[in-house]
Design an enzyme around this catalytic site. Structure first.
Site, PDB file in Angstrom:
ATOM      1  N   HIS A   1       6.544  26.547   2.196  1.00 21.28           N
ATOM      2  CA  HIS A   1       7.419  25.736   1.358  1.00 21.28           C
ATOM      3  C   HIS A   1       8.685  25.343   2.115  1.00 21.28           C
ATOM      4  O   HIS A   1       8.984  25.868   3.203  1.00 21.28           O
ATOM      5  CB  HIS A   1       7.757  26.494   0.073  1.00 21.28           C
ATOM      6  CG  HIS A   1       6.610  26.595  -0.870  1.00 21.28           C
ATOM      7  ND1 HIS A   1       6.726  27.083  -2.152  1.00 21.28           N
ATOM      8  CD2 HIS A   1       5.289  26.253  -0.733  1.00 21.28           C
ATOM      9  CE1 HIS A   1       5.550  27.051  -2.759  1.00 21.28           C
ATOM     10  NE2 HIS A   1       4.667  26.550  -1.914  1.00 21.28           N
TER      11      HIS A   1
ATOM     12  N   CYS B   1      10.576  28.768  -5.961  1.00 22.24           N
ATOM     13  CA  CYS B   1       9.513  29.459  -6.696  1.00 22.24           C
ATOM     14  C   CYS B   1       9.732  30.970  -6.644  1.00 22.24           C
ATOM     15  O   CYS B   1      10.261  31.519  -5.678  1.00 22.24           O
ATOM     16  CB  CYS B   1       8.141  29.092  -6.141  1.00 22.24           C
ATOM     17  SG  CYS B   1       7.845  29.620  -4.442  1.00 22.24           S
TER      18      CYS B   1
ATOM     19  N   SER C   1      -6.181  -1.404 -22.212  1.00 23.61           N
ATOM     20  CA  SER C   1      -6.493  -0.176 -22.949  1.00 23.61           C
ATOM     21  C   SER C   1      -5.413   0.875 -22.733  1.00 23.61           C
ATOM     22  O   SER C   1      -4.988   1.554 -23.680  1.00 23.61           O
ATOM     23  CB  SER C   1      -7.854   0.375 -22.513  1.00 23.61           C
ATOM     24  OG  SER C   1      -8.900  -0.504 -22.875  1.00 23.61           O
TER      25      SER C   1
ATOM     26  N   ARG D   1      -2.098   3.747  -2.156  1.00 25.47           N
ATOM     27  CA  ARG D   1      -3.316   4.538  -2.369  1.00 25.47           C
ATOM     28  C   ARG D   1      -3.238   5.888  -1.656  1.00 25.47           C
ATOM     29  O   ARG D   1      -3.759   6.888  -2.154  1.00 25.47           O
ATOM     30  CB  ARG D   1      -4.542   3.751  -1.889  1.00 25.47           C
ATOM     31  CG  ARG D   1      -4.879   2.553  -2.752  1.00 25.47           C
ATOM     32  CD  ARG D   1      -6.051   1.765  -2.175  1.00 25.47           C
ATOM     33  NE  ARG D   1      -6.383   0.603  -3.009  1.00 25.47           N
ATOM     34  CZ  ARG D   1      -7.327  -0.270  -2.728  1.00 25.47           C
ATOM     35  NH1 ARG D   1      -8.049  -0.134  -1.606  1.00 25.47           N
ATOM     36  NH2 ARG D   1      -7.560  -1.293  -3.535  1.00 25.47           N
TER      37      ARG D   1
ATOM     38  N   ARG E   1      -7.725   1.470   3.877  1.00 22.16           N
ATOM     39  CA  ARG E   1      -8.137   1.035   5.211  1.00 22.16           C
ATOM     40  C   ARG E   1      -6.982   0.459   6.029  1.00 22.16           C
ATOM     41  O   ARG E   1      -7.029   0.455   7.250  1.00 22.16           O
ATOM     42  CB  ARG E   1      -9.243  -0.018   5.092  1.00 22.16           C
ATOM     43  CG  ARG E   1     -10.470   0.485   4.351  1.00 22.16           C
ATOM     44  CD  ARG E   1     -11.529  -0.587   4.160  1.00 22.16           C
ATOM     45  NE  ARG E   1     -11.045  -1.759   3.446  1.00 22.16           N
ATOM     46  CZ  ARG E   1     -10.865  -1.806   2.127  1.00 22.16           C
ATOM     47  NH1 ARG E   1     -11.079  -0.736   1.393  1.00 22.16           N
ATOM     48  NH2 ARG E   1     -10.449  -2.917   1.539  1.00 22.16           N
TER      49      ARG E   1
ATOM     50  N   ASP F   1     -15.819  -7.542  -8.041  1.00 20.33           N
ATOM     51  CA  ASP F   1     -15.107  -7.459  -6.762  1.00 20.33           C
ATOM     52  C   ASP F   1     -15.803  -6.575  -5.732  1.00 20.33           C
ATOM     53  O   ASP F   1     -15.556  -6.718  -4.531  1.00 20.33           O
ATOM     54  CB  ASP F   1     -13.690  -6.912  -6.980  1.00 20.33           C
ATOM     55  CG  ASP F   1     -12.848  -7.814  -7.863  1.00 20.33           C
ATOM     56  OD1 ASP F   1     -13.239  -8.979  -8.053  1.00 20.33           O
ATOM     57  OD2 ASP F   1     -11.806  -7.348  -8.354  1.00 20.33           O
TER      58      ASP F   1
ATOM     59  N   GLU G   1      11.914  25.816   1.676  1.00 21.02           N
ATOM     60  CA  GLU G   1      12.940  26.818   1.941  1.00 21.02           C
ATOM     61  C   GLU G   1      12.576  27.682   3.139  1.00 21.02           C
ATOM     62  O   GLU G   1      13.423  27.996   3.982  1.00 21.02           O
ATOM     63  CB  GLU G   1      13.131  27.714   0.703  1.00 21.02           C
ATOM     64  CG  GLU G   1      13.585  26.954  -0.534  1.00 21.02           C
ATOM     65  CD  GLU G   1      12.440  26.513  -1.433  1.00 21.02           C
ATOM     66  OE1 GLU G   1      12.620  26.522  -2.655  1.00 21.02           O
ATOM     67  OE2 GLU G   1      11.367  26.155  -0.899  1.00 21.02           O
TER      68      GLU G   1
ATOM     69  N   TRP H   1      -8.370 -14.019  -4.504  1.00 19.84           N
ATOM     70  CA  TRP H   1      -7.215 -13.243  -4.050  1.00 19.84           C
ATOM     71  C   TRP H   1      -5.920 -13.935  -4.475  1.00 19.84           C
ATOM     72  O   TRP H   1      -5.750 -15.129  -4.269  1.00 19.84           O
ATOM     73  CB  TRP H   1      -7.264 -13.068  -2.534  1.00 19.84           C
ATOM     74  CG  TRP H   1      -6.480 -11.862  -2.107  1.00 19.84           C
ATOM     75  CD1 TRP H   1      -5.250 -11.836  -1.552  1.00 19.84           C
ATOM     76  CD2 TRP H   1      -6.873 -10.502  -2.229  1.00 19.84           C
ATOM     77  NE1 TRP H   1      -4.825 -10.543  -1.321  1.00 19.84           N
ATOM     78  CE2 TRP H   1      -5.819  -9.703  -1.735  1.00 19.84           C
ATOM     79  CE3 TRP H   1      -8.016  -9.868  -2.736  1.00 19.84           C
ATOM     80  CZ2 TRP H   1      -5.866  -8.310  -1.705  1.00 19.84           C
ATOM     81  CZ3 TRP H   1      -8.073  -8.480  -2.705  1.00 19.84           C
ATOM     82  CH2 TRP H   1      -7.006  -7.726  -2.194  1.00 19.84           C
TER      83      TRP H   1
END
Length: 340
Positions: free
Chosen positions: A49, A76, A290, A185, A208, A201, A51, A171
């Site tokens: 971690h 922690c 949705s 991503r 990539r 698509d 610290e 596009w």
């Protein structure tokens, strides 16, 4: 001066984005007489971690008892994949600790502060709590809501369409935006699309154009329409298909969920149980709407390109003003947060 050193903690913590989930991003600096003598951050899940890395970076350990430790999240106090950070701080005899914000994870929540105080350490909280909480919004949402942090992303034409008439692939944005999306991503644990996006698509949904980890690919396929030849079923990344029928693929896991009830929440609960802390939704109009209609989203990133469609599928609408806006090459990017 405290704010200056906490800002440095946040800068360091951000270096762990995409590498540490389901842990939070944490940075730490150790200051002696106004000078940083050690710094570190949580570099990867399962690793040391922040610290511990900062303390180990101090060349002269005899300075530690007269030093101040700054960290953007409460240290922690429990043993997980690594020993408790509070133990390392106490062992080092650091007398003052400045914390950015409390850790709301029930395994820590206040425990770190209590242990440090009990051992004679002076504990203070920074005035930068909002900034520290914002950095780890994925982590806090995951533990509070028991679901991944949900990021909606789409591109729309200059006249407000997400796709031209007929729904065919076209596009909308430029190369700079495309590269930025691939960077995003690598920063999230999963990426989600619906059946129509896969069929129209045929995306690979990998990063990539940017160095980093590929997210877990998630697709909803209630009627078993995704073919075995779909790119999301290749071996470039793990894939979860939520639907009733299995399409043979060695790289995919098929998960049955109740399509009659609250499917989105059922899927998000399953992702939570798989310890997936964040998901970026790159689906089409139906899937995005949705999430919006049900209020199950935390952040939206909306590109507007220069192209004009005149008609087609209308882009989703958010009934709020963006919190930020900037140009990415020729495209406009707006950022929204769901505060409801």
């Amino acid at each position: 001066m405290d704010a200056l050193f906490m800002k440095r903690c946040l800068e360091l913590a951000k270096l762990g984005l995409g590498q540490v989930a389901t842990n939070p991003m944490v940075g730490c600096v150790i200051v002696h007489n106004g000078v940083i003598i050690g710094e570190g951050y949580h570099e990867g899940f399962g690793g040391a971690h922040a610290e511990v890395n900062a303390i180990n970076a101090v060349g002269d350990a005899s300075l530690l008892p007269q030093s101040i430790l700054y960290v953007n999240l409460e240290p922690c106090s429990h043993v997980g994949k690594t020993p408790a950070c509070t133990g390392k701080i106490i062992q080092s005899k650091i007398g003052r600790v400045v914390i950015g914000c409390r850790d709301t994870n029930k395994e820590v929540s206040g425990g770190g502060v209590a242990i440090l105080s009990r051992h004679g350490c002076e504990v203070e909280f920074s005035a930068m709590e909002a900034e520290c909480r914002d950095l780890n919004r994925r982590f806090f949402t995951f533990h509070k809501e028991k679901r991944p942090y949900v990021i909606l992303k789409w591109a729309e034409s200059s006249d407000g369409y997400i796709a031209p008439e007929g729904g065919q692939q076209k596009w909308i944005t430029g190369e700079e935006s495309k590269q930025l999306v691939h960077k995003w991503r690598t920063e999230e644990q999963a990426i989600m699309v619906g059946t129509n996006t896969v069929l129209i698509d045929n995306p690979e949904l990998t990063a990539r154009l940017w160095e980093g980890n590929n997210p877990v690919r998630v697709a909803i396929d209630n009627h078993g329409r995704i073919p075995a030849t779909a790119k999301i079923l290749n071996s470039e990344a793990a894939t979860l298909i939520y639907g009733a029928r299995k399409t043979g693929s060695p790289s995919a896991t098929f998960v049955s969920v109740n399509t009659e009830g609250d499917q989105l929440n059922a899927i998000l609960t399953d992702l939570y149980n798989r310890e997936i802390m964040s998901v970026i939704v790159e689906g089409g109009q139906q899937l995005l709407n949705s999430f919006i209609v049900n209020g199950i989203w935390d952040e939206a990133r909306v590109f507007t390109g220069e192209i004009n469609f005149s008609n087609g599928l209308k882009a989703p609408q958010l009934k709020m003003s963006p919190v930020g806006e900037k140009l990415i090459g020729p495209d406009r990017l707006r950022l929204f947060y769901n505060k409801s």
